[in-house]
Design an enzyme around this catalytic site. Sequence first.
Site, PDB file in Angstrom:
ATOM      1  CG  ASN A 125      -0.715  -0.334   2.445  1.00 23.13           C
ATOM      2  OD1 ASN A 125      -0.295  -1.419   2.770  1.00 23.13           O
ATOM      3  ND2 ASN A 125      -1.130   0.637   3.407  1.00 23.13           N
ATOM      4  CG  ASP A 126      -0.031   3.957   2.845  1.00 17.46           C
ATOM      5  OD1 ASP A 126      -0.961   3.561   2.310  1.00 17.46           O
ATOM      6  OD2 ASP A 126      -0.186   4.370   3.951  1.00 17.46           O
ATOM      7  CD  GLN A 142       2.824   1.361   5.691  1.00 18.15           C
ATOM      8  OE1 GLN A 142       2.104   0.776   6.365  1.00 18.15           O
ATOM      9  NE2 GLN A 142       4.390   1.269   5.933  1.00 18.15           N
ATOM     10  CD1 TRP A 150      -2.758  -2.927   4.633  1.00 13.97           C
ATOM     11  CD2 TRP A 150      -3.872  -3.703   6.589  1.00 13.97           C
ATOM     12  NE1 TRP A 150      -2.347  -2.060   5.947  1.00 13.97           N
ATOM     13  CE2 TRP A 150      -2.794  -2.593   6.831  1.00 13.97           C
ATOM     14  CE3 TRP A 150      -4.126  -4.517   7.493  1.00 13.97           C
ATOM     15  CZ2 TRP A 150      -2.644  -2.107   7.981  1.00 13.97           C
ATOM     16  CZ3 TRP A 150      -4.163  -3.984   8.842  1.00 13.97           C
ATOM     17  CH2 TRP A 150      -3.330  -2.935   9.258  1.00 13.97           C
ATOM     18  CB  THR A 186       2.508   5.605   6.440  1.00 18.32           C
ATOM     19  OG1 THR A 186       2.275   4.604   5.469  1.00 18.32           O
ATOM     20  CG2 THR A 186       2.715   7.141   5.761  1.00 18.32           C
ATOM     21  NE  ARG A 249      -4.048   5.959  10.105  1.00 18.53           N
ATOM     22  CZ  ARG A 249      -5.317   6.018  10.708  1.00 18.53           C
ATOM     23  NH1 ARG A 249      -5.417   5.751  11.919  1.00 18.53           N
ATOM     24  NH2 ARG A 249      -6.234   5.717  10.112  1.00 18.53           N
ATOM     25  CD  GLU A 304      -5.725   6.680   6.689  1.00 16.03           C
ATOM     26  OE1 GLU A 304      -5.790   5.518   7.519  1.00 16.03           O
ATOM     27  OE2 GLU A 304      -6.031   6.363   5.438  1.00 16.03           O
TER      28      GLU A 304
HETATM   29  N1  DQQ Z   1      -1.710   3.092   5.594  1.00 14.56           N
HETATM   30  C1  DQQ Z   1      -0.810   2.829   6.826  1.00 14.56           C
HETATM   31  C2  DQQ Z   1      -1.264   3.833   7.969  1.00 14.56           C
HETATM   32  C3  DQQ Z   1      -1.938   4.986   6.983  1.00 14.56           C
HETATM   33  C4  DQQ Z   1      -2.769   4.103   5.900  1.00 14.56           C
HETATM   34  C5  DQQ Z   1      -1.092   1.439   7.382  1.00 14.56           C
HETATM   35  C6  DQQ Z   1      -3.131   4.783   4.919  1.00 14.56           C
HETATM   36  O1  DQQ Z   1      -0.019   4.504   8.594  1.00 14.56           O
HETATM   37  O2  DQQ Z   1      -2.554   5.770   7.830  1.00 14.56           O
HETATM   38  O3  DQQ Z   1      -0.688   0.518   6.407  1.00 14.56           O
HETATM   39  O4  DQQ Z   1      -3.377   3.890   3.989  1.00 14.56           O
END
Ligand code: DQQ
Length: 645
Positions: A125-126, A142, A150, A186, A249, A304
């Site tokens: 992901n991110d 991520q 996930w 992240t 976060r 986020e």
């Molecule tokens: N993805 C992360 C977090 C963030 C989110 C967790 C956004 O830190 O807020 O995988 O997709």
Amino acid sequence: MVDTRPFLPVSSSDGSNPSEPLANRCKTMKVLLSIFFGLLVVGLFAALLASNVTENGHGSLASSTTAKPEPLRRVSRGPAAGVSEKSNWLFGKDDENGVAFPWNNSMLSWQRTAFHFQPERNWMNDPNGPLFYKGWYHFFYQYNPHAPVWGDIVWGHAVSKDLIHWLHLPLAMVADKTYDKSGVWTGSATFLPDGKIVMLYTGSDAEAVQVQNLAYPADHSDPLLINWVKFTGNPVLVPPPGILSKDFRDPTTAWLTSEGKWRFAIGSKINKTGIALVYDTKDFITYEKLDGLLRAVDGTGMWECVDFFPVSKTEENGLDTSVNGPDVKHVMKVSLDDDKNDYYAIGTYHEKNATFIPDDPTIDVGIGLRYDYGVYYAAKTFYDQNKNRRVLWGWIKESDSEAADVKKGWASVQSIPRTILLDQKTGTHLLQWPVEEIDSLRLNSYEFNQVKVQAGSVVPLEVGPATQLDILAEFEIDKEALEKATGSNVTFSCSSSGGTVERGALGPFGLLVLADDSLSEQTPVYFYIAKGSDGNLKTFFCNDQSRSSEASDVNKQIYGSMVPVLEGENLSLRVLVDHSIIESFAQGGRTVITSRAYPTKAIYGAAKLFLFNNATEAGVSASLRIWQMNSAFIRPFPNLDNKSQ
Ligand code: DQQ
């Protein structure tokens, strides 16, 4: 801390006994491996017999597997861990017990991209902490090393000399400390004045409390930055009073204040109000929370992946995150957890009270403009000191079902990195454009000049297989029809105005990408011009996925928004097609849409490209340059053992 074998199979946590002697474990391992390979050979043979997938001379599917439809099963673990849903589950209101389309291997393998960044397998992901260091672009992300959904999040890592040809490296950080046991989430990189790097990231701790941690390269002389050290004093920040433990976060890159302190923001919320908390630090060891907020917007929910950076009002280059002054505007971006979109606002940063004030409060951050009107989330920029530009990365998730992702063995890609600038002509928008290095993938090109596309017609564009393309197109609309069209006060919106089948006097017109010969599958990328009752024209840029696939279990939304078109400008488009991804940029990148398309027939050689014009009145004339695109051959870093470490 660093796992140097990220792509080897990982055993489940309950599958091994650490107290078992090594020799025994090796023996057991050998037996298990023999059984596993035996089963694998039998399985492969059975799969070959069952699949019977061939391609005819034109590359279209001659026959396919007809696996029985399976009920979809939800596996996502995000909400329990303190972030909301990460995978695509719901496609319609009643899909809770939906049925999966019988995807075959050929269709699923076609979906994998050729020049977008993806790990070799599993979930991503991110984007995290992108940076340029000693000749290499670094990209962290991520990553779930165990599955294509996930969960178990750690930091993947890859390097590239040109932001396109990536080489995978070992995982940079794994979840091996109490303060990040539930996930290494992240974070962002900051360069210190001596050239050293610090990384602030969110850890989801053993109790799933979100805390901020500090990490840095173990060896700054290593250009590959393979090993990372977590600061012994972690966590450096815990949720402050009034902030819930799962609402804290994603620290930004830090910027310098005129007093020489570092300042950064962290996303959060209070009730339904999205907020960005601000911290100052001199040394990244002790921190001071400022009383005010960088920004707060009612009703936007959890923020986020906040990003905050300057853009130049006068120059065409990017700016280091600490730059401020009269020739600078600031951009604030938030990723809204509630609707999974990235919103930005352009405005002014007031250093004294650490606030951001948008130029136009009616399009404040979270309620106005978006980076991308399609599938695009958790984006992050970095200042590329190598080429004096600001580069934007964004996560493009899947919009098929989790069940299909599990079959594919992977989920998500990253956008082609985009340069990001203030649009000095409008002053209201940003301009995003694929980094120039993508041009190195261009192969043979095709040119079409002034192709007339009459109202209500479709024109094929012979460019060979149309699954890896870079398309530049300009459209001129018949001036007489523009003047003659009667205005109306009916409001148009891409998502609710019926897609390309709804005809107006002046649109829709554009391209049909990933279309088969019969057009039973097609993804239109198009303009629609609406004339108001006052005679004013408004141009919309849309992407219609409603017929992008004959499969039922993929998202088929229609995306898009308004795009400013200034006096004297033609309508212009750039579209990157890379298998299941379509990234499209209108008017030099003022409005951008990324779509995922999962065709079942318009794949391999059967994927074609067309011009279309479904207006009732206006003819258009189109000029295009189209390139077939090479693959970026993204792969593991070769001979890593002989390199620095
Ligand atoms: N993805 C992360 C977090 C963030 C989110 C967790 C956004 O830190 O807020 O995988 O997709």
